[in-house]
Design a protein around this motif. Sequence first.
Motif, mmCIF file in Angstrom:
data_model
loop_
_atom_site.group_PDB
_atom_site.id
_atom_site.type_symbol
_atom_site.label_atom_id
_atom_site.label_comp_id
_atom_site.label_asym_id
_atom_site.label_seq_id
_atom_site.Cartn_x
_atom_site.Cartn_y
_atom_site.Cartn_z
ATOM 1 N N HIS A 1 3.613 0.403 4.094
ATOM 2 C CA HIS A 1 2.618 -0.707 4.320
ATOM 3 C C HIS A 1 2.967 -2.219 4.702
ATOM 4 O O HIS A 1 2.589 -2.972 5.424
ATOM 5 N N ALA A 2 3.342 -2.238 3.987
ATOM 6 C CA ALA A 2 4.373 -3.861 3.612
ATOM 7 C C ALA A 2 5.060 -4.756 4.540
ATOM 8 O O ALA A 2 5.138 -5.552 4.693
ATOM 9 N N LEU A 3 5.632 -3.422 4.705
ATOM 10 C CA LEU A 3 6.637 -3.847 5.815
ATOM 11 C C LEU A 3 6.225 -3.851 7.140
ATOM 12 O O LEU A 3 6.401 -5.222 7.993
ATOM 13 N N GLN A 4 5.501 -3.065 7.301
ATOM 14 C CA GLN A 4 4.994 -2.816 8.629
ATOM 15 C C GLN A 4 4.067 -4.796 9.159
ATOM 16 O O GLN A 4 3.945 -5.691 9.922
ATOM 17 N N GLU A 5 3.252 -5.469 7.718
ATOM 18 C CA GLU A 5 2.698 -6.761 7.600
ATOM 19 C C GLU A 5 3.660 -7.949 8.019
ATOM 20 O O GLU A 5 3.862 -9.286 8.271
ATOM 21 N N LYS A 6 4.892 -7.583 7.294
ATOM 22 C CA LYS A 6 6.101 -8.381 7.395
ATOM 23 C C LYS A 6 7.036 -8.290 9.005
ATOM 24 O O LYS A 6 7.613 -10.100 9.085
ATOM 25 N N LEU A 7 6.604 -7.869 9.399
ATOM 26 C CA LEU A 7 7.427 -7.575 10.908
ATOM 27 C C LEU A 7 6.375 -8.226 11.611
ATOM 28 O O LEU A 7 5.879 -8.021 11.838
ATOM 29 N N PRO A 8 7.872 -8.734 12.918
ATOM 30 C CA PRO A 8 7.150 -9.406 13.764
ATOM 31 C C PRO A 8 6.392 -8.609 14.950
ATOM 32 O O PRO A 8 6.176 -9.298 16.261
ATOM 33 N N GLU A 9 6.670 -7.408 15.058
ATOM 34 C CA GLU A 9 7.217 -6.116 16.077
ATOM 35 C C GLU A 9 5.768 -4.987 15.381
ATOM 36 O O GLU A 9 6.024 -5.202 14.016
ATOM 37 N N GLN A 10 5.444 -4.654 16.517
ATOM 38 C CA GLN A 10 4.382 -3.403 15.539
ATOM 39 C C GLN A 10 5.138 -2.165 15.290
ATOM 40 O O GLN A 10 5.714 -1.441 16.587
ATOM 41 N N TYR A 11 4.503 -1.276 13.974
ATOM 42 C CA TYR A 11 5.403 -0.486 13.522
ATOM 43 C C TYR A 11 4.184 0.211 13.293
ATOM 44 O O TYR A 11 3.474 -0.260 12.905
ATOM 45 N N LEU A 12 4.163 1.606 13.481
ATOM 46 C CA LEU A 12 3.279 2.081 13.248
ATOM 47 C C LEU A 12 4.265 3.289 11.777
ATOM 48 O O LEU A 12 5.768 3.700 11.905
ATOM 49 N N ASN A 13 3.439 3.669 11.158
ATOM 50 C CA ASN A 13 3.693 4.238 9.875
ATOM 51 C C ASN A 13 3.898 5.450 9.914
ATOM 52 O O ASN A 13 2.121 5.967 9.956
ATOM 53 N N PHE A 14 4.160 6.591 9.986
ATOM 54 C CA PHE A 14 4.295 7.411 10.194
ATOM 55 C C PHE A 14 5.024 9.120 9.072
ATOM 56 O O PHE A 14 6.833 8.820 9.486
ATOM 57 N N SER A 15 4.779 9.086 8.715
ATOM 58 C CA SER A 15 5.561 9.974 7.448
ATOM 59 C C SER A 15 5.170 10.997 7.461
ATOM 60 O O SER A 15 4.192 11.101 8.429
ATOM 61 N N ILE A 16 5.337 12.063 6.642
ATOM 62 C CA ILE A 16 5.532 13.042 6.453
ATOM 63 C C ILE A 16 3.863 13.363 6.603
ATOM 64 O O ILE A 16 3.437 14.942 6.369
ATOM 65 N N ASP A 17 3.329 12.484 5.346
ATOM 66 C CA ASP A 17 1.974 13.132 4.954
ATOM 67 C C ASP A 17 1.011 12.972 6.373
ATOM 68 O O ASP A 17 0.494 13.218 5.871
ATOM 69 N N SER A 18 1.489 12.175 7.416
ATOM 70 C CA SER A 18 0.917 12.567 9.057
ATOM 71 C C SER A 18 0.882 13.717 8.833
ATOM 72 O O SER A 18 -0.499 14.120 9.423
ATOM 73 N N VAL A 19 1.606 14.612 9.095
ATOM 74 C CA VAL A 19 1.737 15.856 8.778
ATOM 75 C C VAL A 19 0.565 16.345 8.277
ATOM 76 O O VAL A 19 0.260 17.892 8.132
ATOM 77 N N LEU A 20 1.359 16.531 6.576
ATOM 78 C CA LEU A 20 0.266 17.243 5.672
ATOM 79 C C LEU A 20 -0.936 16.862 5.593
ATOM 80 O O LEU A 20 -2.229 17.418 6.050
ATOM 81 N N TYR A 21 -1.530 15.767 6.121
ATOM 82 C CA TYR A 21 -2.739 15.335 6.086
ATOM 83 C C TYR A 21 -3.276 16.329 6.903
ATOM 84 O O TYR A 21 -4.718 16.251 7.155
#
Length: 191
Positions: A22-42
């Motif tokens: 989440h912190a890295l998403q905010e630091k990068l100049p391009e948009q990234y989705l955080n898609f972790s294994i939790d995205s499937v588990l939830y």
Amino acid sequence: MSLPQVIILNGNSSSGKTSLAHALQEKLPEQYLNFSIDSVLYALPPSDLHKMQRGEVIERSGYHWPSLVRGYHYALPGLLQAGLKLIIDNAWCDIEEKRELLTELAGYHQALIGVHCSLEVALAREQQRGDRAAGLAAWEHPRVHERMIYDFEVNSDDSTPAQSADAIAAWLLQQPSLSGAMETLDALNLG
């Protein structure tokens, strides 16, 4: 500028991967989705998810852990083919799961990042969180970095998620040569 299409964060449970993502998403100049294994588990039925988090057996017909992981791995190329950039995080401990992940991502520009954390800190975080099966961090700790060749590494014992994200973003913006995923896949296929 050519940032990687996918940033892979690998570290044991409670090492801080999701907070780092989440912190890295905010630091990068391009948009990234955080898609972790939790995205499937939830996406599991809530009662099954709660059982998993408590380390209890899920007896519902159709539940199969390897299928959940495989589905996660197979979803990644689809998201990348749609033109999305991803930060993915998990604790890849099984050699076959590592091989499958890196095979699915082989045609994409990847940064493979190791997220390290001492067992003592991971155990304390695990207990504090209460949403992970007790002992998961201890089981994963000796396995998660086995046979991995990282492009970059951070230690969450020594830095906050924001500090680690700063270090990763600065490194990525230098346009480094990224070969860790390819070297790891070669090593896994030889072993």
